[in-house]
Design a protein around this motif. Sequence first.
Motif, mmCIF file in Angstrom:
data_model
loop_
_atom_site.group_PDB
_atom_site.id
_atom_site.type_symbol
_atom_site.label_atom_id
_atom_site.label_comp_id
_atom_site.label_asym_id
_atom_site.label_seq_id
_atom_site.Cartn_x
_atom_site.Cartn_y
_atom_site.Cartn_z
ATOM 1 N N GLY A 96 20.695 -7.934 6.422
ATOM 2 C CA GLY A 96 19.958 -6.952 7.145
ATOM 3 C C GLY A 96 20.616 -5.582 7.059
ATOM 4 N N VAL A 97 22.194 -5.904 7.228
ATOM 5 C CA VAL A 97 22.998 -4.557 7.597
ATOM 6 C C VAL A 97 24.156 -4.467 6.462
ATOM 7 C CG1 VAL A 97 24.311 -3.396 9.078
ATOM 8 C CG2 VAL A 97 22.450 -4.659 9.847
ATOM 9 N N HIS A 98 24.126 -3.767 5.739
ATOM 10 C CA HIS A 98 25.044 -3.446 4.555
ATOM 11 C C HIS A 98 25.594 -2.167 4.676
ATOM 12 C CE1 HIS A 98 23.187 -7.003 2.990
ATOM 13 N NE2 HIS A 98 21.944 -6.529 3.134
ATOM 14 N N ARG A 117 20.820 2.044 -0.951
ATOM 15 C CA ARG A 117 20.023 1.508 -1.770
ATOM 16 C C ARG A 117 20.408 -0.238 -1.888
ATOM 17 N NH1 ARG A 117 19.625 2.050 -8.569
ATOM 18 N NH2 ARG A 117 17.722 0.617 -8.710
ATOM 19 N N ASN A 118 19.330 -1.056 -1.338
ATOM 20 C CA ASN A 118 19.780 -2.425 -1.232
ATOM 21 C C ASN A 118 18.310 -2.985 -2.003
ATOM 22 O OD1 ASN A 118 21.799 -2.564 0.470
ATOM 23 N ND2 ASN A 118 20.602 -1.494 1.694
ATOM 24 N N GLY A 119 18.471 -3.991 -2.628
ATOM 25 C CA GLY A 119 17.533 -4.661 -3.305
ATOM 26 C C GLY A 119 17.883 -6.017 -4.033
ATOM 27 N N ARG A 120 16.556 -6.854 -4.390
ATOM 28 C CA ARG A 120 17.081 -7.995 -5.266
ATOM 29 C C ARG A 120 16.993 -7.595 -6.576
ATOM 30 N NH1 ARG A 120 13.809 -13.720 -4.909
ATOM 31 N NH2 ARG A 120 14.846 -14.774 -6.613
ATOM 32 N N GLU A 149 30.862 -4.543 3.871
ATOM 33 C CA GLU A 149 30.520 -5.539 4.841
ATOM 34 C C GLU A 149 28.549 -6.003 4.825
ATOM 35 O OE1 GLU A 149 30.992 -4.151 8.790
ATOM 36 O OE2 GLU A 149 29.908 -5.588 9.797
ATOM 37 N N SER A 150 28.519 -6.981 4.849
ATOM 38 C CA SER A 150 26.933 -7.465 4.928
ATOM 39 C C SER A 150 26.859 -8.453 6.109
ATOM 40 C CB SER A 150 26.724 -7.761 3.613
ATOM 41 O OG SER A 150 26.692 -6.969 2.624
#
Lengths: 433, 298
Positions: A96-98, A117-120, A149-150
């Motif tokens: 959730g938090v990157h 930017r986050n994604g699969r 950190e993730s």
Amino acid sequence: MPYRHCGPTCHQRPLLQKLNGFSIAVRLVMAVAFCLTVWPRHSAADEAETPLETDKQLIAKITKPAGTLPIHWRVTWREDPATKAVVSWNTIEEGGVHRLHLRSEDGSRKEILNCQRNGRCTGGGHPLFYHHARLSELKPATKYFVQMESDGKKSAEFWFLTAPAADKSVQLLFGGDSRSGHTQRRFMNRRMARLLKELPGILALAHGGDYIVDGRRLDQWWLWMADHELTVTDDGRLLPVIPARGNHDPGPLFNEIFDFPPDDLNYYAVGLTPQVRWITLNTETSMAGDQKEWLQAELATARPEHRWVAAQYHRPAWPAVKRPSSALQHCVPLFEQYNIDLVCEADGHNLKRTVPIRAGKQDPTGIVYIGEGGLGVGQRQPKTDRWFLQKPGMAIPAHNVQLLTFSKDRLHYKAIGMDGATLDEHAFSPREK
Amino acid sequence: MATTAPANSDDYACRTYSVVAWTLRVAVALQAIGVGLQRLGLGLEWEDDSAVFGLLLYDWRWPEEVAQRVDDLGAWLYFACGVSLLIIPAAGGILRAITGHGGVWFSVWIWLLPLSLTVAVWQAVLTTADWYRGGFFMSEWALISEAARFALPLVLFVLTPLPGSNTASPARLAGGIWLLRIAAAMTFVGHGLNSLYLNPKFVDFLLAAAAHISWDLSQSTAETVLRAIGVVDLAAAAVMMLKRWRIIAFYMALWALIAATARLVHSGPESHFELLIRSGNYCVPLIVGLFWHLSRRK
């Protein structure tokens, strides 16, 4: 088996025992013949540095994926590298938090940034999630420490160096074709890490494309990104990548991995210093239309303002093995019109340096084309009968990375083999303005 | 081979067969010369390896020298067999005319079977290797886009008459024409999809052709034109399968010839082998159109 552990020539002992009746001369002849057979295999390699790590040891260095533990760290340069960079990593769970922990060595900046930017990642198989932290307003020629950190799980702390804003000497690695030969790719990555440690002036790796066999396959990109961890030096320095797209890199994953916008066509230019312009072209999209117009505009602006202008792309205009790409029709005339200093190509799986070429023939004022790709892919015999590979040009099959040193009075090029040996070297003087 | 004016339905059938078979032979020979020029150079400045070489070297880890020899051998076989498929029947016909001896004709005729089979098999290998190795736009559609290339020698093999006959049976001829219809349709589907998805090479061909006639075509306009071409290609493929319209078959032949010629306009005369290698693209619909035309006259 009395001679089981006696060494590489142990199988010859029983034979030699039977030869007791032979004269010393016969034995001498045999010994000389043996030496002549073995000697050539060792002569070239003796000069080269031996690998410090085995492939097994290298694989053990790669981070094992687990939940939201950051893996596959990388830095991409696609805009002004003196002030901007993209720090990226992956996780195998979405999380959730990157965040990226950023601090400069001089203490002028310390902050925690959320990824923009986050994604699969597109593609089947095991899910993989990318996270991109876009950094801006960085200070030129400054060491930045980063920690990914993730969801509370942190990577080790790494660092990278921004490009200088002043006109100073810089170095760049160029290479291409890291697909297929995974063991060789890991060795080449480790070679680059060693170079990065030995030569702190190296800013980045310009990758000429063909990272993997099929750019639509996430499992192959996964391995490439995992192996890319090996380019990190033992003291944690990251090697930024200036990526070009190759013919084996179709599909959306390329843009996802290097944080290009989804529909980006991957041709762009970065200033490594105020006097060094590095142009990346894309031979996998139209070259006769918008890209050609962009290149013309870019060269028209860049040439008068920079001492050094160089370009990279994947499929060669002057190939050592294949047929020329469209770059020959659409880019070479512009290169010649604007007197570009050096062109770096990939795709052919060998090491080449052409003679200076202008108007389709050798010309001392012409442009030299180097490269052809040796970052892991199996090497093949170049067609050395082609006119542009004759002396003073060259072409050989050898895994390689090319070190470019841009200084005020010359551009020095050195091709370095997997074992650290120098395979080729050349120097260019600045063009007269 | 009957060349006199047809007097009855058998003569018409024989003449129709003759036209189909000779056009097939010419097309296969052109394709073989194209492969020879591309792969072996044969006097050109550039030569290139086929995907078979890449498959053997990089995927199957064969020694480079062996992979190169296999690839060269395949190209030479393709070239020699393809050209022989035109020369042998021509020579046989001449010998028969001179000697008036049918035995001479049949002794050379029997060679056509292994020759056409060799070309068909190696073309299938080349296309399959292209599809398997990828590395070019929409390579996953290579088996569809290149259908006409391996249909040519395959249909020639199917239509080769048995000793003692000058022609294939009407059923075999009809079967061969159906194979060609399917191949033409598949080729147009493949190229139509490449156009719809804006194959960058096709965009560049359009831009180069426009520049040739001093038309300042923008890339966005070229892409719009290309999409329209893609739709027309798909429609033509559908009509080819559903209707016996000669005009569509001849249109497809003409368009495929124009499209193949566009490569020369873009890359220069050195790439004339590109036109030859695609002889199937324009000859396959041409043969279908000719067959329909001659059948209609009958």
